[in-house]
Design a protein around this motif. Structure first.
Motif, mmCIF file in Angstrom:
data_model
loop_
_atom_site.group_PDB
_atom_site.id
_atom_site.type_symbol
_atom_site.label_atom_id
_atom_site.label_comp_id
_atom_site.label_asym_id
_atom_site.label_seq_id
_atom_site.Cartn_x
_atom_site.Cartn_y
_atom_site.Cartn_z
ATOM 1 N N VAL B 22 0.849 -1.192 0.000
ATOM 2 C CA VAL B 22 0.000 0.000 0.000
ATOM 3 C C VAL B 22 0.886 1.245 0.000
ATOM 4 C CG1 VAL B 22 -1.956 -1.033 1.239
ATOM 5 C CG2 VAL B 22 -0.130 0.072 2.523
ATOM 6 N N VAL B 23 0.315 2.358 -0.440
ATOM 7 C CA VAL B 23 1.054 3.620 -0.450
ATOM 8 C C VAL B 23 0.864 4.278 0.921
ATOM 9 C CG1 VAL B 23 1.482 5.742 -1.752
ATOM 10 C CG2 VAL B 23 0.510 3.763 -2.909
ATOM 11 N N GLU B 29 3.472 0.401 -3.046
ATOM 12 C CA GLU B 29 2.754 -0.655 -3.745
ATOM 13 C C GLU B 29 3.456 -0.932 -5.063
ATOM 14 O OE1 GLU B 29 -1.248 -0.043 -5.170
ATOM 15 O OE2 GLU B 29 -0.777 1.850 -6.138
ATOM 16 N N LEU B 31 2.806 -2.915 -8.811
ATOM 17 C CA LEU B 31 1.972 -3.634 -9.763
ATOM 18 C C LEU B 31 2.903 -4.252 -10.798
ATOM 19 C CD1 LEU B 31 0.261 -0.916 -8.849
ATOM 20 C CD2 LEU B 31 -1.325 -1.741 -10.583
ATOM 21 N N ASN B 75 4.481 2.794 -6.681
ATOM 22 C CA ASN B 75 4.025 4.012 -5.999
ATOM 23 C C ASN B 75 4.563 3.957 -4.581
ATOM 24 O OD1 ASN B 75 2.477 4.880 -8.253
ATOM 25 N ND2 ASN B 75 0.850 3.465 -7.657
ATOM 26 N N ASP B 76 5.485 4.850 -4.278
ATOM 27 C CA ASP B 76 6.247 4.735 -3.027
ATOM 28 C C ASP B 76 5.947 5.868 -2.063
ATOM 29 O OD1 ASP B 76 8.491 4.059 -1.227
ATOM 30 O OD2 ASP B 76 9.334 5.923 -2.033
#
Lengths: 549, 98
Positions: B22-23, B29, B31, B75-76
């Motif tokens: 999760v972010v 996250e 993908l 997404n960090d």
């Protein structure tokens, strides 16, 4: 074996609740429905925008788990994730209406409105609330507040509408976060560093003891599952938000000048009293008061509480109830002397809206309802939180939404400020919203000072962000660009309108009422909505509809 | 926020897509989407500016150990290199599950 539910992320929580191999996610990460409003503010988005919609079965019954991810932006509700919630609930409603029983289970782990998308948050939360009120006629709407973030802000007003609320003792459930109360009302009112005070006021045990949640469970997956099962099996009680007399009696018994205890609240709840305290009416001037008088030919208010004005009047040939929340310098509750929606305001609003619904229940033609909107905010205070001000706001939102469902046309006229929980309680459930075109009107989720503090930005940085994201702005023109308003009415002076001004506003209001429907759907159909304001909402809705069928 | 991407030649094909994380604070996250053109691409958005070289080192090490042809969308929200490594290993494990 004891397995923590709280420690699970949003998606895992949905997986843990649904029957094995039944989990089917809609608008999942690979659909890439992320918020378009975060990156322009330098914030990394998430591929699912922080909400998991999972269809499956719960003990063999069709269910949809709507799980808010608290770790992403504090579970704040923005345009995309809010639309995922609202549109899913609407699909569940349609399924149930068509005879297919589907149980909605909402996992609240949310700070409320996502302040970086402020006005979208408010709009979407009102749409979610509208769907929940409609759904409750068919199935229990089950809410879980496991903890980590807990549930705050507009989403607590939403949770307050659920048929059955399940909570742990480590979760918190209130309208205003402790930091915000301290910011707005001072450290003497609420010390946001006093953890004991926080949990004693808004913690799970306090909420359970004072009857504001239905089940208190330990942090264990099977405990949550049993509680959900119990909620499905038990008879649906009368929603708290419909128990106006009981709560209003407690609000009347509470002495606002003394910090009440949990035991006080329990005592008030168990000993209903018909006594209404005498409240002096200072008739403090306000825009709301001015416009209420102008539109009702200065009718006397039939309300027994000076902070909420109510009048029935023939308007454009139709029976219409006008309602306004107004300031009263002599109000009993000191945190609500400036026209804020506090405990009493919320429940009194509910009382006079429910009254219209009941009186007109068997009539062919239902009275129209017009909310004259000038509300600076909800009330920030200790007693307010302890007594559950989110329930007061929810009672009013529920009443407006129920009025629509029962065939009343509900229209909102914004003449002054329209802020946050107060706007959710009084205005946002209108099927048509129109506003005066006036530079002094603010529409927002939080004051600039508080919003800056909570999002850890300076006020200058906040103002910079509002230039990039219209939903962050405070003025009525940016609000208009979101598509929520049918019309901006240009008049000379909003504070002291001329006869011509009143005539013009009356004409436009009559038109808005005439065009009104019984849903909140119009907000997605206006020109500004289609071209700019709700582009993402419409995209999410279209894609979800494809996946639902 | 900073955005950048890296692309490397890569050999092994992978069958299914996968998602993890999760972010949230100190997390990210990922993908993973398979691709057939024998390349591994890492598309990064991170809340912590100025660590591009460290990301590069993490990816180069990962790809030298796992020669995977795929796109990794990341997404960090301030994950440490250790957490990034862990999430990369996780997403790969999920993608390889039957």
């Amino acid at each position: 074996m004891h397995t923590s539910f709280i420690e699970l992320k949003g998606r895992e929580r949905a997986l843990a609740l649904l029957d094995k191999n039944s989990f089917n996610e809609l608008l999942g990460p690979f659909d890439r429905m992320e918020s378009p409003h975060l990156a322009p503010q330098g914030i990394v988005p998430e591929s699912d925008d922080g909400v998991v919609i999972a269809r499956g079965t719960f003990s063999g019954t069709d269910a949809v788990v709507l799980s808010i991810e608290g770790a992403f932006q504090g579970g704040g509700i923005g345009e995309v994730c809010g639309t995922k919630l609202a549109a899913s609930l609407e699909h569940i409603l349609t399924d149930n209406k068509n005879g297919k029983k589907v149980i909605p289970i909402i996992i609240f782990d949310t700070g409320g409105v996502r302040l970086q998308e402020a006005n979208y948050g408010l709009l979407l939360i009102s749409e979610i609330q509208s769907a929940i009120v409609a759904l409750r006629d068919y199935v229990p709407v089950i809410g879980l507040i496991p903890g980590n973030v807990g549930s705050f802000g507009g989403m607590s007003i939403t949770a307050a509408l659920c048929s059955n609320l399940i909570m742990t003792d480590v979760a918190r459930f209130g309208l205003n976060g402790p930091e915000v109360i301290e910011q707005e009302a001072g450290i003497k009112e609420f010390n946001s560093r006093d953890r004991r005070l926080i949990w004693d006021t808004i913690g799970g045990t306090a909420r359970y003891e004072t009857g504001l949640v239905d089940q208190l469970v330990s942090d264990d997956i099977s405990a949550f599952k049993n509680a959900v099962q119990f909620a499905i099996d038990s008879e649906r009680p009368v929603p708290r938000t419909h128990q106006v007399e009981k709560y209003l009696s407690a609000v009347n018994q509470l002495d606002p000048n003394v910090k009440a205890s949990r035991e006080d609240i329990v005592r008030f709840m168990n000993n209903p009293s018909k006594e209404v305290p005498e409240i002096e009416d200072a008739k403090t001037p306000s825009r709301g008061r001015t416009w209420f008088a102008a539109l009702t030919d200065s009718s006397a208010s039939l309300s027994d509480f000076p902070g909420v004005l109510v009048a029935d009047k023939e308007f454009n040939g139709q029976a219409t109830r006008f309602i306004a929340v107004v300031p009263n310098a002599k109000n009993r509750y000191r945190r609500a002397v400036n026209g804020e929606v506090g405990l009493q305001e919320g429940w009194v609003l509910a009382k006079y809206i429910q009254q219209v619904i009941q009186e007109d229940a068997n009539k062919e033609v239902k009275r129209n309802i017009v909310a004259v909107i000038d509300v600076p905010s909800q009330a920030y205070g200790y007693n307010e939180e302890l007594m559950g001000i989110h329930y007061a706001c929810a009672a009013s939102a529920d009443a407006y939404a129920t009025a629509r469902l029962r065939g009343h046309k509900v229209t909102g006229l914004i003449v002054g400020n329209a802020i946050s929980g107060a706007f959710l309680a009084h205005g946002l459930q209108s099927s048509r919203l129109i506003a005066l075109d006036d530079k002094d009107i603010n529409v927002q989720a939080m004051s600039k000072q508080s919003a800056a503090r909570i999002t850890k930005r300076t006020i200058a940085e906040l103002e910079e962000a509002t230039k990039k994201v219209p939903a962050m702005a405070y003025d009525i023109h940016n609000y208009y660009s979101l598509g929520a308003l049918d019309l901006l009415i240009k008049i000379g002076n909003a504070d002291s309108p001329t006869v011509a001004d009143v005539a013009l506003v009356s004409k436009e209001l009559a038109k808005a009422i005439k065009d009104g429907d019984f849903t909140l759907g119009q907000r997605l159909k206006t020109q500004p909505a289609i071209t700019q304001g709700r582009v993402s909402s419409i995209k999410v809705r279209t894609k979800l509809a494809e996946q639902w069928h | 926020m900073e955005s950048f991407s890296f692309i490397y030649p890569a050999g092994k094909e992978i069958k299914q897509r996968a998602h993890t994380g999760v972010v949230g604070s100190g997390d990210l996250e990922i993908l993973l989407e398979p691709r057939t053109d024998n390349h591994a691409e890492f598309i990064v958005r991170t809340s912590s500016d100025g660590f591009k070289e460290i990301w590069k080192a993490v990816f180069e090490r990962f790809i030298s150990l796992n020669d995977i042809s795929a796109t990794f969308i990341i997404n960090d929200f301030g994950a440490t290199p250790g957490v990034v490594n862990l999430r990369l290993a996780q997403v790969l494990e999920i993608a390889n599950q039957k």
